[in-house]
Design a protein around this motif. Structure first.
Motif, PDB file in Angstrom:
ATOM      1  N   GLU A 195       0.826  -1.209   0.000  1.00  0.00           N
ATOM      2  CA  GLU A 195       0.000   0.000   0.000  1.00  0.00           C
ATOM      3  C   GLU A 195       0.860   1.259   0.000  1.00  0.00           C
ATOM      4  O   GLU A 195       0.543   2.255  -0.668  1.00  0.00           O
ATOM      5  N   ALA A 235      -3.597  -6.077  -2.603  1.00  0.00           N
ATOM      6  CA  ALA A 235      -3.347  -4.642  -2.771  1.00  0.00           C
ATOM      7  C   ALA A 235      -3.433  -4.232  -4.229  1.00  0.00           C
ATOM      8  O   ALA A 235      -3.688  -3.056  -4.536  1.00  0.00           O
ATOM      9  N   TYR A 266      -4.703   3.665  -6.276  1.00  0.00           N
ATOM     10  CA  TYR A 266      -4.506   4.781  -5.346  1.00  0.00           C
ATOM     11  C   TYR A 266      -4.903   6.051  -6.082  1.00  0.00           C
ATOM     12  O   TYR A 266      -4.505   6.263  -7.226  1.00  0.00           O
ATOM     13  N   ASP A 322      -8.327   6.284   0.398  1.00  0.00           N
ATOM     14  CA  ASP A 322      -7.031   5.657   0.143  1.00  0.00           C
ATOM     15  C   ASP A 322      -6.062   5.937   1.287  1.00  0.00           C
ATOM     16  O   ASP A 322      -5.316   5.050   1.712  1.00  0.00           O
ATOM     17  N   ARG A 331      -7.059   3.858   4.280  1.00  0.00           N
ATOM     18  CA  ARG A 331      -6.668   2.448   4.133  1.00  0.00           C
ATOM     19  C   ARG A 331      -5.195   2.259   4.479  1.00  0.00           C
ATOM     20  O   ARG A 331      -4.820   1.302   5.169  1.00  0.00           O
ATOM     21  N   LEU A 332      -4.357   3.172   4.032  1.00  0.00           N
ATOM     22  CA  LEU A 332      -2.936   3.100   4.346  1.00  0.00           C
ATOM     23  C   LEU A 332      -2.718   3.205   5.852  1.00  0.00           C
ATOM     24  O   LEU A 332      -1.935   2.446   6.440  1.00  0.00           O
TER      25      LEU A 332
END
Length: 494
Positions: free
Chosen positions: A108, A144, A444, A450, A453-454
């Motif tokens: 990620e 991913a 991404y 996004d 999520r990271l």
């Protein structure tokens, strides 16, 4: 988002050395690039999507050509910077973390920094089930959406000290706690033997044969860690099945000293006689390559992956970038999960490689930018053993595309086109990444979801690090690291 899609931006840079297109567009369909050109000449697809990125430049996806899936900073993992050999020993301190989570975080983070493809080099957490480790790592890359070449590790010697010296003598001189640590039973570093390694390769290649984003390759640890017999077996197998071979090469002063004893004719000269270059090959580091090694690398088209931040942090010195380039050696760049800024900011690492590659003679900025962009795209694709259509933006090529916002580093619409690549590579950072697309799917988009999520994977991976069990007493480990420093200082005559 895998249907037809039109990407528009202020600039499109189709490949290294190309003149950028102003107000450009890329039409993506079926995971590949259908058209590229001025936005006014490419209509949006019927029923498809369109994304206007505004003040951004669309470039071929960046390739991180050497890393190990360690998404958590090695400092946070408890392995502070040290000389390579005691640093490797320091990894004995803890048991394995949540391997899927740590690898997923690495994937990620790479996507968030504009990386679309990576090579996962040989690595083991010593769990005793290497196949399960590899499967967790492959699953993390697939989930991913990062394109990945995953290497099966091999090693049959040099687990404690390099084989130019007597390990029994080294062990005999250790304090009791350290001796107990290194003599207790332990699982093999990878698979138990060559036959089981081949069986694993057979299983994984068959399983992922139809997966366009996963490539399985061989990952021998490095010359001093493999016997000649194992190199011969590997070379024969790799050439027969057309599998790539990626290995560490002459990374540290201690490795260079061992190689002078083990391979008096030259390290790459020995690998050549063993048939290694009958297969497609790439290697990492190359800090201590001789002139002869560089000449052979150029002749055999061995791609050397530069890892400048890691080399500096682990006391190995800078890679000889200018000398490698002058010798005609194909080059790529990787972070080694040990970048200078302790993150996965690929552009910063690429910039460090550029600065280390400057010699007494001044090079034209456009030529230097083209060389760097080539290392980051087509050079990286070669290191990953990807087909030749990877690394550029052209009709029919895989839709691996990255966008960087240009307003973040001062490259506005009034800038001359021929300076765009130069300014991106001199001033851009991972924080400027606006979009990362792999095989036609946006992975991404610099949107809140996004970034969240990271952050979530960061928390999950860190929880797995915190929950690790201790695997070695701290006192014994310090004694071992101290003994290794003294041992390799002696071998180098220091």
């Amino acid at each position: 988002m895998s249907s037809a899609m039109l990407l528009r931006a202020a600039w499109v840079l189709p490949h290294a050395g190309a003149r950028p297109l102003r107000d450009g567009a890329i039409l993506v369909d079926g995971g590949r690039i259908a058209a590229v050109g001025p936005a006014a000449e490419i209509p949006p697809p019927d029923g498809g999507e369109g994304i206007d990125l505004g003040a951004a430049v669309l470039i071929p996806g960046l390739v991180n050509a050497h890393q190990h899936g360690r998404g958590i900073s090695q400092l946070l993992m408890g392995y502070p910077d040290s000389a390579l050999e005691p640093w490797i020993a320091g990894r004995r301190r803890h048991g394995p973390p949540d391997i899927y989570a740590v690898t997923r975080l690495a994937a990620e983070a790479m996507l968030a920094n504009g990386v679309t493809a990576t090579l996962h080099a040989n690595y083991t957490y010593g769990s005793g089930d290497y196949e399960a480790e590899l499967r967790a790592e492959i699953s993390a890359y697939r989930d991913a959406g990062l394109r990945a070449t995953v290497c099966i590790g091999l090693q049959d010697r040099g687990g404690l000290v390099y084989p130019d010296s007597d390990p029994a003598d080294f062990v005999a001189r250790l304090p009791d706690p350290a001796r107990a640590l290194v003599t207790r039973p332990a699982p093999p570093p990878y698979m138990a033997d060559w036959n089981s390694s081949v069986a694993l390769m057979d299983r994984l290649q068959a399983e992922y044969a139809e997966d366009p984003c996963i490539t399985i390759a061989w990952g021998p640890a490095g010359p001093q860690w493999l016997s000649d017999d194992l190199w011969r077996n590997l070379a024969r197998d790799a050439a027969g099945r057309n599998a790539g071979v990626h290995f560490h090469l002459l990374e540290s002063p201690a490795q260079a000293a061992a190689a002078r004893t083990l391979y008096p004719e030259g390290t790459l000269a020995r690998l050549r006689t063993l048939g290694v270059f009958d297969a497609r090959t790439s290697c990492a580091h190359g800090v201590n390559m001789s002139g002869q090694d560089m000449a052979i690398a150029a002749e055999e088209e061995l791609t050397v992956v530069l890892n400048p931040g890691s080399n500096m942090r682990l006391f190995n010195g800078p890679p000889p970038v200018a000398t490698l380039r002058a010798a005609g050696v194909p080059l790529a760049v990787g972070t080694d999960n040990c970048a200078l800024s302790d993150d996965e900011d690929y552009l910063r690492e690429l910039r460090l490689a550029a600065l280390l590659g400057r010699s007494g003679g001044e090079e034209a900025p456009a030529r230097e930018a083209a060389a760097l962009m080539g290392m980051a795209t087509t050079g990286g694709a070669r290191a990953l053993f990807l087909p030749e259509d990877h690394g550029g933006i052209a009709p029919g090529a895989p839709a691996d595309i990255t966008a960087f916002r240009t307003d973040g580093f001062g490259a506005g619409q009034g800038m001359a086109a021929d300076r765009l690549a130069e300014i991106l590579l001199a001033r851009g950072t991972g924080a400027d990444c606006a979009l990362t697309m792999v095989a036609g799917t946006i992975r991404y988009l610099a949107r809140p979801g996004d970034r969240q999520r990271l952050a979530e994977w960061q928390d999950t991976a860190m929880a797995g690090i915190t929950a690790r069990a201790d695997a070695a007493p701290a006192e014994a480990l310090v004694q071992l690291q101290t003994a290794l420093r003294a041992h390799y200082a002696d071998t180098r005559g220091q």
